[in-house]
Write a protein that holds these residues in place. Structure first.
Motif, PDB file in Angstrom:
ATOM      1  N   ILE A 189       0.708  -1.453  -0.467  1.00  0.00           N
ATOM      2  CA  ILE A 189       0.257   0.072  -0.063  1.00  0.00           C
ATOM      3  C   ILE A 189       0.754   1.357  -0.503  1.00  0.00           C
ATOM      4  O   ILE A 189       1.069   1.877   0.533  1.00  0.00           O
ATOM      5  CB  ILE A 189      -1.053   0.137   1.416  1.00  0.00           C
ATOM      6  N   ASP A 190       1.517   1.975  -1.026  1.00  0.00           N
ATOM      7  CA  ASP A 190       2.131   3.226  -1.343  1.00  0.00           C
ATOM      8  C   ASP A 190       1.442   4.071  -1.273  1.00  0.00           C
ATOM      9  O   ASP A 190       0.849   4.660  -2.402  1.00  0.00           O
ATOM     10  CB  ASP A 190       2.775   2.520  -2.513  1.00  0.00           C
ATOM     11  N   ASN A 191       1.198   4.957  -0.321  1.00  0.00           N
ATOM     12  CA  ASN A 191       0.699   6.802  -0.006  1.00  0.00           C
ATOM     13  C   ASN A 191       1.583   7.527   0.309  1.00  0.00           C
ATOM     14  O   ASN A 191       1.105   8.029   0.604  1.00  0.00           O
ATOM     15  CB  ASN A 191      -0.502   6.527   0.953  1.00  0.00           C
ATOM     16  N   ALA A 192       2.991   6.974  -0.350  1.00  0.00           N
ATOM     17  CA  ALA A 192       4.047   8.202  -0.078  1.00  0.00           C
ATOM     18  C   ALA A 192       4.159   9.516  -0.704  1.00  0.00           C
ATOM     19  O   ALA A 192       4.158   9.974   0.064  1.00  0.00           O
ATOM     20  CB  ALA A 192       4.846   7.467  -0.369  1.00  0.00           C
TER      21      ALA A 192
ATOM     22  N   GLY B   6       6.532   6.304   7.784  1.00  0.00           N
ATOM     23  CA  GLY B   6       5.625   7.599   7.378  1.00  0.00           C
ATOM     24  C   GLY B   6       4.131   7.451   8.311  1.00  0.00           C
ATOM     25  O   GLY B   6       3.768   8.765   8.510  1.00  0.00           O
ATOM     26  N   GLY B   7       3.580   7.026   8.922  1.00  0.00           N
ATOM     27  CA  GLY B   7       2.310   6.915   9.305  1.00  0.00           C
ATOM     28  C   GLY B   7       2.126   7.093  10.800  1.00  0.00           C
ATOM     29  O   GLY B   7       3.295   7.655  11.472  1.00  0.00           O
TER      30      GLY B   7
ATOM     31  N   ASP C   5       7.351  -9.733  15.006  1.00  0.00           N
ATOM     32  CA  ASP C   5       8.554  -8.964  13.946  1.00  0.00           C
ATOM     33  C   ASP C   5       8.421  -7.970  12.917  1.00  0.00           C
ATOM     34  O   ASP C   5       8.028  -8.380  11.309  1.00  0.00           O
ATOM     35  CB  ASP C   5       8.995 -10.773  12.921  1.00  0.00           C
ATOM     36  N   CYS C   6       7.944  -6.790  12.957  1.00  0.00           N
ATOM     37  CA  CYS C   6       7.647  -5.733  12.558  1.00  0.00           C
ATOM     38  C   CYS C   6       8.380  -4.728  12.452  1.00  0.00           C
ATOM     39  O   CYS C   6       9.385  -4.698  13.502  1.00  0.00           O
ATOM     40  CB  CYS C   6       6.131  -5.290  12.315  1.00  0.00           C
ATOM     41  N   LYS C   7       8.854  -3.602  11.760  1.00  0.00           N
ATOM     42  CA  LYS C   7       9.313  -3.100  11.495  1.00  0.00           C
ATOM     43  C   LYS C   7       8.421  -1.775  11.151  1.00  0.00           C
ATOM     44  O   LYS C   7       7.719  -1.344  10.316  1.00  0.00           O
ATOM     45  CB  LYS C   7      10.627  -2.448  10.036  1.00  0.00           C
ATOM     46  N   VAL C   8       8.561  -0.923  12.522  1.00  0.00           N
ATOM     47  CA  VAL C   8       7.472   1.222  12.040  1.00  0.00           C
ATOM     48  C   VAL C   8       9.092   1.964  12.267  1.00  0.00           C
ATOM     49  O   VAL C   8       9.716   2.142  12.810  1.00  0.00           O
ATOM     50  CB  VAL C   8       6.982   0.825  13.233  1.00  0.00           C
ATOM     51  N   ILE C   9       8.974   2.175  10.894  1.00  0.00           N
ATOM     52  CA  ILE C   9       9.609   3.517  10.068  1.00  0.00           C
ATOM     53  C   ILE C   9       9.466   4.419  10.367  1.00  0.00           C
ATOM     54  O   ILE C   9       8.404   4.841  10.017  1.00  0.00           O
ATOM     55  CB  ILE C   9      10.854   3.138   9.188  1.00  0.00           C
ATOM     56  N   LYS C  10      10.223   5.312  10.938  1.00  0.00           N
ATOM     57  CA  LYS C  10       9.857   7.226  10.414  1.00  0.00           C
ATOM     58  C   LYS C  10       8.106   7.199  10.867  1.00  0.00           C
ATOM     59  O   LYS C  10       7.768   8.656   9.796  1.00  0.00           O
ATOM     60  CB  LYS C  10      10.310   7.505   9.091  1.00  0.00           C
ATOM     61  N   ASN C  11       7.663   6.489  11.701  1.00  0.00           N
ATOM     62  CA  ASN C  11       6.034   7.276  12.419  1.00  0.00           C
ATOM     63  C   ASN C  11       6.279   7.830  13.242  1.00  0.00           C
ATOM     64  O   ASN C  11       7.202   7.924  13.885  1.00  0.00           O
ATOM     65  CB  ASN C  11       5.729   5.438  12.681  1.00  0.00           C
ATOM     66  N   ASN C  12       5.169   8.497  13.677  1.00  0.00           N
ATOM     67  CA  ASN C  12       5.471   9.856  15.028  1.00  0.00           C
ATOM     68  C   ASN C  12       5.346   8.744  16.404  1.00  0.00           C
ATOM     69  O   ASN C  12       5.473   8.675  17.303  1.00  0.00           O
ATOM     70  CB  ASN C  12       4.264  10.740  14.714  1.00  0.00           C
ATOM     71  N   ILE C  13       3.967   7.653  16.011  1.00  0.00           N
ATOM     72  CA  ILE C  13       4.020   6.399  17.204  1.00  0.00           C
ATOM     73  C   ILE C  13       4.247   5.155  16.913  1.00  0.00           C
ATOM     74  O   ILE C  13       4.572   4.801  15.421  1.00  0.00           O
ATOM     75  CB  ILE C  13       3.186   6.410  17.706  1.00  0.00           C
ATOM     76  N   GLY C  14       5.394   4.773  17.356  1.00  0.00           N
ATOM     77  CA  GLY C  14       5.286   3.059  16.925  1.00  0.00           C
ATOM     78  C   GLY C  14       4.448   2.272  17.517  1.00  0.00           C
ATOM     79  O   GLY C  14       4.214   1.615  16.190  1.00  0.00           O
ATOM     80  N   VAL C  15       4.195   1.747  18.671  1.00  0.00           N
ATOM     81  CA  VAL C  15       3.469   0.559  19.268  1.00  0.00           C
ATOM     82  C   VAL C  15       2.385   0.907  20.237  1.00  0.00           C
ATOM     83  O   VAL C  15       2.376   1.861  20.721  1.00  0.00           O
ATOM     84  CB  VAL C  15       3.418  -1.008  19.417  1.00  0.00           C
TER      85      VAL C  15
END
Length: 354
Positions: free
Chosen positions: A158-161, A213-214, A235-245
């Protein structure tokens, strides 16, 4: 559909070849439904404005996407695509793209005002498999996964960049509700809202996914008295979001959040907070003291690691006194701002401010 024979030694084996039905427009899709086609290939199709690409009533069918699928512009709620039924296989062929061209709707307001924006795709499936799909620029929410049973979603992009600079908002990746036995694996979401927003269901697995980004990965309790039970996010990566989990329950919400596990989650350059657990959530933002009525039980935060940016916060916990049986093991770097916490069960060590 046609039959043929293959001779193997002294044996003759009967085999069946399923011939596909190509769909270039909505009239052909209706013809495919009437004639009971079991293999439908959607090729370079343009859906007229205000119409839904409707795959209901096709139980046992394989749907393939080829080429570029586009949609006319209209302010409405959609969805642009609906797939509903049982025993579906939905897949993308190499080189395909399902393009929502969301920039035509984006106005920085998402679902909170401005233009009416259609949801991208609505799934209501049982005993089905969705794989290898590529979506671009959802007008608003991406996947609505609702009341599904025994569903596996794999390798969806899902590419909403483009929305980061062109006004995208509320472009959730996967919204999951009222589901049981659902797996979402190996997906990639680049968006401007939750990567996963799971608000009710049981036995849901979200593994090996990348969120960019989200607003991170969210489990939400307290909607309409619904429960969230036995959830594995691993086993997930959260990159450059404002919140992790985060686990958030609604202010004055009712229900139960039980058996939620986050395991081996890598956070990278989180701008605000690494881990959030709150009991005072509203769509307009957290507010006031947390409320009882939707306790968070058997919560496991295991091996959450990575970094929060300097002015951010590692942990925020703000729940009522009905939480119980938590395990917490985080190794988050950075995030120098310490914020006060409330409601942490006894014996659980979370680094907070005073």
């Amino acid at each position: 559909m046609m039959a043929g024979f293959v001779r193997v030694g002294a044996l003759c084996l009967l085999f069946t070849v399923v011939s596909g039905f190509d769909v270039w427009n909505l009239d052909q899709l209706e013809q495919a439904k009437k004639t009971g086609q079991k293999l439908i290939t959607v090729k370079d199709l343009h859906v007229p404005a205000g119409k839904t690409l409707d795959f209901q009533g096709l139980n046992g069918t394989t749907i393939e996407f080829a080429g570029r699928v586009t949609f006319g512009y209209q302010e409405w709620r959609g969805p642009l695509i609906i797939i509903k039924g049982a025993r579906y296989t939905v897949k993308g062929l190499p080189g395909h793209l399902i393009d929502g061209e969301g920039h035509r709707w984006w106005d920085t307001l998402g679902g909170n005002g401005g233009k009416k924006k259609p949801g991208f795709i609505y799934l209501h499936l049982e005993d089905s498999y969705v794989k290898d799909l590529k979506f671009k620029n959802a007008p608003a929410h991406g996947f609505a996964v609702n009341a599904c049973r025994n569903l596996h979603i794999e390798n969806v992009d899902i590419d909403n960049a483009d929305g980061h600079t062109k006004g995208g908002h509320n472009t959730d990746g996967f919204d999951v509700a009222h589901c049981q036995n659902v797996k979402i694996t190996g997906c990639r979401v680049n968006n401007q809202d939750d990567c996963l927003a799971l608000s009710s269901g049981k036995n849901v697995v979200f593994t090996n996914n990348v969120c960019i980004g989200g607003h991170g990965i969210a489990v939400i309790g307290g909607y309409d008295g619904d429960n969230v039970e036995d959830i594995l996010i691993k086993d997930c990566k959260v990159i450059k979001n404002n919140i992790g989990v985060r686990v958030k329950t609604m202010l004055n919400g009712k229900g139960l959040v039980k058996g939620v596990t986050f395991d081996n989650i890598q956070l990278q350059d989180i701008s605000e907070t690494g881990i959030v657990v709150i009991g005072n959530y509203l769509n307009s933002g957290p507010r006031g003291q947390p409320t009882r009525g939707c306790p968070i039980q058997n919560l496991q935060m295991t091996n959450i690691y990575g970094n929060v940016l300097k002015n951010g916060t590692k942990h925020l916990v703000w729940v009522a006194d009905d939480a119980s049986n938590w395990t917490w093991n985080s190794k988050i770097q950075g995030g120098d701002r310490l914020r006060p916490c409330q409601g942490i069960p006894k014996g659980v060590n979370v680094v907070c401010g005073k």
